[in-house]
Design a protein around this motif. Structure first.
Motif, PDB file in Angstrom:
ATOM      1  N   GLU A 111       6.251   8.100  -1.656  1.00 21.29           N
ATOM      2  CA  GLU A 111       4.862   7.838  -2.273  1.00 21.29           C
ATOM      3  C   GLU A 111       4.688   6.395  -2.635  1.00 21.29           C
ATOM      4  N   TYR A 114       3.433   5.120   0.910  1.00 22.70           N
ATOM      5  CA  TYR A 114       2.074   5.333   1.064  1.00 22.70           C
ATOM      6  C   TYR A 114       1.389   4.333   0.389  1.00 22.70           C
ATOM      7  N   VAL A 115       1.687   3.995  -0.968  1.00 25.24           N
ATOM      8  CA  VAL A 115       0.694   3.189  -1.833  1.00 25.24           C
ATOM      9  C   VAL A 115       0.898   1.675  -1.005  1.00 25.24           C
ATOM     10  N   ASN A 118      -1.427   1.826   2.216  1.00 28.22           N
ATOM     11  CA  ASN A 118      -2.774   1.985   2.131  1.00 28.22           C
ATOM     12  C   ASN A 118      -3.552   1.664   1.060  1.00 28.22           C
ATOM     13  N   GLU A 119      -2.821   1.437  -0.278  1.00 23.94           N
ATOM     14  CA  GLU A 119      -3.711   0.898  -1.131  1.00 23.94           C
ATOM     15  C   GLU A 119      -3.277  -0.503  -1.539  1.00 23.94           C
ATOM     16  N   SER A 120      -2.140  -0.718  -1.999  1.00 23.19           N
ATOM     17  CA  SER A 120      -1.932  -2.152  -2.442  1.00 23.19           C
ATOM     18  C   SER A 120      -0.567  -2.564  -2.413  1.00 23.19           C
ATOM     19  N   LYS A 121      -0.183  -3.670  -2.250  1.00 22.69           N
ATOM     20  CA  LYS A 121       1.205  -4.277  -2.340  1.00 22.69           C
ATOM     21  C   LYS A 121       1.335  -5.203  -3.427  1.00 22.69           C
ATOM     22  N   PRO A 125       1.585   2.108  -8.995  1.00 23.84           N
ATOM     23  CA  PRO A 125       1.024   3.047  -9.896  1.00 23.84           C
ATOM     24  C   PRO A 125       1.896   3.788 -10.673  1.00 23.84           C
ATOM     25  N   CYS A 137      -0.824   0.426 -13.959  1.00 21.31           N
ATOM     26  CA  CYS A 137       0.179  -0.123 -12.894  1.00 21.31           C
ATOM     27  C   CYS A 137       1.295  -0.774 -13.300  1.00 21.31           C
ATOM     28  N   TYR A 150     -10.163  -0.330  -9.504  1.00 27.51           N
ATOM     29  CA  TYR A 150     -10.426  -0.632  -8.406  1.00 27.51           C
ATOM     30  C   TYR A 150     -12.061  -0.672  -7.990  1.00 27.51           C
ATOM     31  N   ASP A 153     -12.595  -4.153  -8.884  1.00 31.27           N
ATOM     32  CA  ASP A 153     -11.452  -5.154  -8.459  1.00 31.27           C
ATOM     33  C   ASP A 153     -11.075  -5.991  -9.633  1.00 31.27           C
TER      34      ASP A 153
END
Length: 174
Positions: A111, A114-115, A118-121, A125, A137, A150, A153
Motif C-alpha cells: 500500500e 503504491y502511494v 502514484n500519489e505522494s512521497k 495516509p 496524513c 488534494y 493542493d
C-alpha cells in the motif's frame, strides 16, 4: 510513544463502545476478507464484532525506504507495528477523525509502495478528517499530522504528532 497512545485510545474506544452499545465494536461482515480480529457471530444485519490484538510479527520498512530514498517517521513505523485493529473513529478538537484499519489482512508495504509511486512521497495516509472527508496524513519529513485537500493542493497541520492526536481523541459514541 505511539504504541502506548494507541493502546490507551483503543482501551477508551472499547470501553465507550461497551458502555453505550453493550458489545464489542462491530464492522460489516465480508466473507471474502477474513480477519482474526473478528469475534462472535455475524448478526442479523450482517455485522460482526471485533477485538484488537498486539502485532507480533514486525514489518521491516528498510527496503521500501531504500527504494524510494525516504526515511519514514518512527511514529509511522510504530503505528504499523503496534496493534491490529479495525474501524476506529473519534473526535479531535470537535472534528471527526477516522483512522484506517491496521488489520491482519492488509499489506502495508504494498500500500505504501503504491502511494509513493502514484500519489505522494510527502505524506503517509492514515485516515480521514472532518465532515469534508479530507485525507488524514502523516508528513514524512516532520511526522506532523495534517489534513490534505488534494483538490486545492493544501495541507493544514492538525496535530504536532500522532501521539498528540491519539492522546486527545475522544471516542465516537455510536
Amino acid at each position: 510513544m505511539v504504541k502506548e497512545s494507541l493502546k490507551a485510545y483503543l482501551d477508551k474506544y472499547f470501553e465507550e463502545y461497551m458502555k453505550y452499545m453493550g458489545s464489542y465494536p462491530v464492522v460489516p461482515y465480508d466473507e471474502e476478507e477474513e480477519s482474526t480480529l473478528w469475534f462472535g457471530e455475524v448478526d442479523e444485519e450482517e455485522y460482526i464484532q471485533w477485538k484488537y490484538k498486539e502485532k507480533r510479527i514486525q514489518t521491516d520498512f528498510s527496503q521500501l525506504e531504500k527504494e524510494f530514498g525516504l526515511i519514514l517517521p518512527e511514529a509511522a513505523k510504530e503505528l504499523y507495528n503496534s496493534y491490529y485493529f479495525l474501524k476506529l473513529e473519534g473526535f479531535y478538537h470537535g472534528e471527526s477523525v477516522f483512522l484506517d484499519s491496521i488489520s491482519d489482512n492488509r499489506d502495508i508495504l504494498n500500500e505504501l509502495k503504491y502511494v509513493f509511486e502514484n500519489e505522494s512521497k510527502k505524506y503517509i495516509p492514515i485516515g480521514f478528517y472532518s465532515c469534508m472527508d479530507l485525507l488524514l496524513c502523516m508528513e514524512i519529513d516532520t511526522g506532523k499530522i495534517v489534513a490534505v485537500d488534494y483538490e486545492i493542493d493544501r495541507a493544514d497541520i492538525i496535530a504536532d504528532s500522532l501521539e498528540k492526536l491519539l492522546d486527545e481523541m475522544i471516542p465516537h459514541k455510536e
